[in-house]
Structure formats: C-alpha cells, structure tokens
Scaffold this motif. Structure first.
Motif, PDB file in Angstrom:
ATOM      1  N   HIS A   1      -5.096   4.688  -9.388  1.00 61.70           N
ATOM      2  CA  HIS A   1      -3.720   4.490  -9.385  1.00 61.70           C
ATOM      3  C   HIS A   1      -2.683   5.176  -8.666  1.00 61.70           C
ATOM      4  O   HIS A   1      -1.873   4.632  -7.959  1.00 61.70           O
ATOM      5  CB  HIS A   1      -3.284   4.596 -11.139  1.00 61.70           C
TER       6      HIS A   1
ATOM      7  N   ASN B   1      -3.277   4.012  -5.085  1.00 62.45           N
ATOM      8  CA  ASN B   1      -3.018   2.392  -4.816  1.00 62.45           C
ATOM      9  C   ASN B   1      -4.329   1.845  -4.337  1.00 62.45           C
ATOM     10  O   ASN B   1      -4.484   0.758  -3.337  1.00 62.45           O
ATOM     11  CB  ASN B   1      -2.109   2.239  -3.757  1.00 62.45           C
TER      12      ASN B   1
ATOM     13  N   SER C   1      -5.454  -2.673 -11.927  1.00 64.39           N
ATOM     14  CA  SER C   1      -4.287  -2.031 -12.549  1.00 64.39           C
ATOM     15  C   SER C   1      -4.072  -2.586 -13.942  1.00 64.39           C
ATOM     16  O   SER C   1      -3.130  -2.007 -14.662  1.00 64.39           O
ATOM     17  CB  SER C   1      -3.352  -2.312 -11.720  1.00 64.39           C
TER      18      SER C   1
END
Length: 458
Positions: free
Chosen positions: A315, A318, A324
């Motif tokens: 997270h 990215n 996610s």
C-alpha cells in the motif's frame, strides 16, 4: 549570446580584472573576479547547450583568480537554491553548494590539483583532479595552440563521499521523482569513492568505484514497522577492466558487430547493488539486489515475508502485489519480485503522456508529467493465510495461492481455501494499466466448490 533562440532569466554576469605591467609579460600580476548571479538552471542549460535540461534552481557562481599570467590560484564557489526537476514541485526545498580551488599553470594549459568540497547531508562530497594527468578535464588552454584531449586519453577525476547521511539521498530522490512520500525517513550513512573519465556532461557514465553504507533503517508512511537493511555495497568496476559482462547481462542498448567501445560504455553506466539482507522488526530476512543507471533502478527481492508487513509495504509503495481491497491479511509468503522504476525522464518523455504529440513536448514552455508508475514483476507464494476483504464479511482461510505479477496485471492462481467452512478453489485476476478515461480495472474470477451450503453462505 545565442543567435538561434532567445534565452530568458539566464541571470547576470559581472566581471572585472586588472593586470600590472612588468618587464616579463608572463610574470605580470593579475586579479580577476567573475560573478554569475541569479541564473535559472533551465535557462542556463538553454544558453550553453541549446536545450532545456529539465533541472530547476537558482544559481549563484563566483570565481577569483590571483597570481600571474604564468601561474595563478583559482577559487570558485557555486550555490544552487531550490534544486529540483521541472515536471513537479517537491514537498520541500533542497539547496546545493560547492567550493573549488586549484592552480592554473599556463605552460601546461590546465589547472593542477583542483579540489572541490560540497557539504552534503552532514558529510562531504569531494572532487579531485587526478595528479599528473596531462589531459586534465579542467584543460583551459586556448583552442589554437592547445591540441584537444584525445578520446583514448581522457582526463580523469575522483569523486569521494564522506559520511553522507542516507536521508540526503532520500531527499534528493524526492526532488527528482514524485513517487517518494514526504514523510518517508531514513537513517544511516554512505561512504566511498569513484574514478571518472572526463566526457563532458556525460561523465557520470564513465565512472568506476564503489560506495558502501552502514546498516540502514527506512520508515515508510502507514507502515507500522521499520525496514532494516544490512550494510549495502554499490559498485561498478567495468570501466576499469573494459569487461562486457554487465552489458551482456543487462542489454541497455543494442550493440552491433564487434563494437567493443559501445559495450564498454553500456557497462560503464551500470552500477550493481550487491546482495544485502532486508527485514522488518527482526523477522526472517529476504535478499535484496539490483542495478542502478543514470535514469533509474531495478531491484530484485527474494526470500520469506510476513504477509501483514508485505501488505502494508504494498500500500505504501502503490504496488499491486496485494489488492487494495484487502482489509487485513496474516500468514507467510515466499517472494521473488522485481521492481523497475525511473527517476529521470526517458529519451522521449512525450511517449508517456497520453494525447501529447512528440513534437509538442518542450520543458522550456510547459513541462509534462513524464513519470510512469513503477513496474512490478515476479511471484509471491502464499501459505496458510487468513484474509479479510473490505467488501465481504467474514474471514477467508487460504491454504495456498500463487500471485503472478506482470507489467499489465496481477493474477492469483491455484487458490485453495475455505470461506464460512465452505471449501473452494479457483483464480482471480485484474489489469493494472487501464486507461484513466475508462472505469476502474475490472476483476475477473473463477471459483469452484464441490459442496455449497447455501444457508451457511447466506
């Protein structure tokens, strides 16, 4: 002066000099002072080289010459304020400065024993011309009577890092790439040296040497535990021995026929990160290795991982390693991952911008967002994990699965487990490069269960 383009904001150059007449001209005492005030890096590069380099910052440069026409002491100071790339505004400012000193000898047409000192991150960056080098990179002879340095015998200089903090390099990376969060921190320091051949603005591609760090600690936002790395070693010895191993291992560009020069240049631009251990809070460590060039890096990580830590890191960076949509995950994993990232624009930045023609890209007029997301590849083997999704109640028990990452998508294959005591197997996949003009990337899945209890599922 340029006649082909109108430079702007290149600053103001001021100079004055005095010469006292004597019986022998070369023994005449001289005093020279030059100042280049408040120039902008992008405009200075347009003035000197005809194109915008993409760097930004305000430059103040001064130099003084004291001595005689035959031999004189040269001192120079340069300061760059708010140094950064042109394509984005970083969260903080960084200022750079350096002080240089050398002795100009007219008979040799070059500056002897040039030394530069730039304070960096609580330490120093030192640049020193190699003693006894008749083809010094700081050659100041006139173009009529001085033969230019031959390509086979370039001048050279040595670059040394002394006790430079790791936080400085993190801050520098934050100023050339927008993907580094402002609250990311690092501790540790870097030392080492490299010998570089003088090849004008491309000199960094002709450096060889090694740099090493103390144990490093990296803390990323929204990651509970810090990342610990054992002492790192980054080296490039290809330019010393002319070896073509690095060029063969990483094809930086095509080399035709027996072009050994091109092979050596490709190898010289490649720095290797020796395998080092990386862990979080004393858990089992993985192995990190990779390569660095003037435009980006490639990192490989192999070994065990805690899924909770891996999920937080994914997270924070990215990364599509884990979706996610995962609320929490616990368990063990075995990683074999590769990260490729660029920290400077590529040769054609317009190719990375949707809808912008190649001939309209001009940093001098309107910088474009050249940067692309980092690319991840490899696999993650998951064993005996518990998984909670943000959109589905309850807990999934995952006995095993393999996560496959490519440049375009992620696929979970061989998924076996139970949900609400209902056994299932199947696969899940989704793309990671959907155009921004379309809805978010859709997930596709195939699930199979031999005995479905509808009441329990409900």
């Amino acid at each position: 002066v340029r006649t082909d383009l109108p430079p702007g904001e290149a600053g103001q150059i001021l100079g004055e000099a005095s010469v006292k007449t004597t019986g022998v001209l070369m023994d005449a005492p001289i005093r020279v002072s030059l100042e280049w005030r408040r120039g902008q890096l992008g405009e200075i590069s347009r003035l000197l080289h005809g194109e915008d380099s993409g760097w930004r910052g305000t430059v103040d440069w001064t130099t003084n010459v004291r001595g005689t026409l035959a031999k004189a002491l040269v001192t120079s100071d340069i300061q760059v304020e708010e140094f950064r790339r042109a394509e984005f505004i970083p969260p903080s400012e960084i200022d750079l400065a350096a002080h240089c000193m050398g002795q100009y000898v007219h008979a040799d047409r070059h500056v002897d024993e040039l030394n530069c000192d730039a304070p960096l991150g609580g330490g120093h960056l030192l640049v020193k011309s190699m003693i006894g080098d008749s083809n010094s990179p700081w050659n100041a002879g006139d173009s009529v009577h001085s033969a230019p340095a031959q390509p086979d015998h370039p001048g050279s200089f040595q670059v040394t890092l002394q006790h430079v903090s790791a936080s400085f390099f993190l801050d520098l990376l934050r100023h050339v790439h927008p993907g580094v969060a402002a609250d990311t921190t690092a501790s540790g320091e870097v030392n080492g040296s490299a010998k570089c051949e003088w090849r004008g603005l491309d000199s960094l591609r002709a450096c060889s040497g090694e740099f090493h760090s103390t144990p490093l600690t990296l803390h990323l936002p929204r990651v509970e535990r810090s990342l610990h790395l054992s002492p790192m070693l980054i080296s490039n010895h290809e330019a010393d021995d002319g070896s073509t191993k690095a060029a063969a291992r990483v094809p930086l560009r095509k080399v035709h026929g027996n072009d050994q020069t091109a092979l050596r240049e490709s190898a010289a631009g490649l720095w290797e990160l020796a395998p080092t251990h990386v862990s979080m809070a004393g858990t089992s460590s993985a192995t990190l290795a990779g390569t660095l060039t003037s435009s980006g890096l490639t990192l490989h990580v192999d070994g065990p991982a805690d899924l909770r830590d891996l999920n937080e890191l994914a997270h924070a960076m990215n990364s599509p390693v884990l979706s996610s949509g995962i609320h929490s995950i616990r368990g063990a994993a075995q990683m074999a991952l590769t990260l490729r990232s660029h920290w400077l624009p590529q040769s054609n930045p317009a190719l990375l911008v949707e809808g912008v023609p190649n001939n309209t890209t001009n940093l001098a007029t309107q910088p474009v967002p050249w940067f692309a997301p980092s690319q991840w590849g490899g696999t993650v083997q998951i064993h005996n994990a518990t998984l909670q999704l943000g959109s589905v109640p309850g807990t999934f028990q995952i006995a095993g699965a393999q996560v496959n990452l490519t440049d375009t998508g992620v696929e979970w294959t061989g998924v076996t487990g139970t949900y609400a005591h209902i056994p299932f197997d199947g696969s899940i996949g989704w793309e990671t490069s959907c155009p921004t003009s379309q809805p978010p990337c859709a997930r596709t899945f195939t699930l199979h269960t031999a005995n479905l209890n509808v009441d329990r599922l409900q």
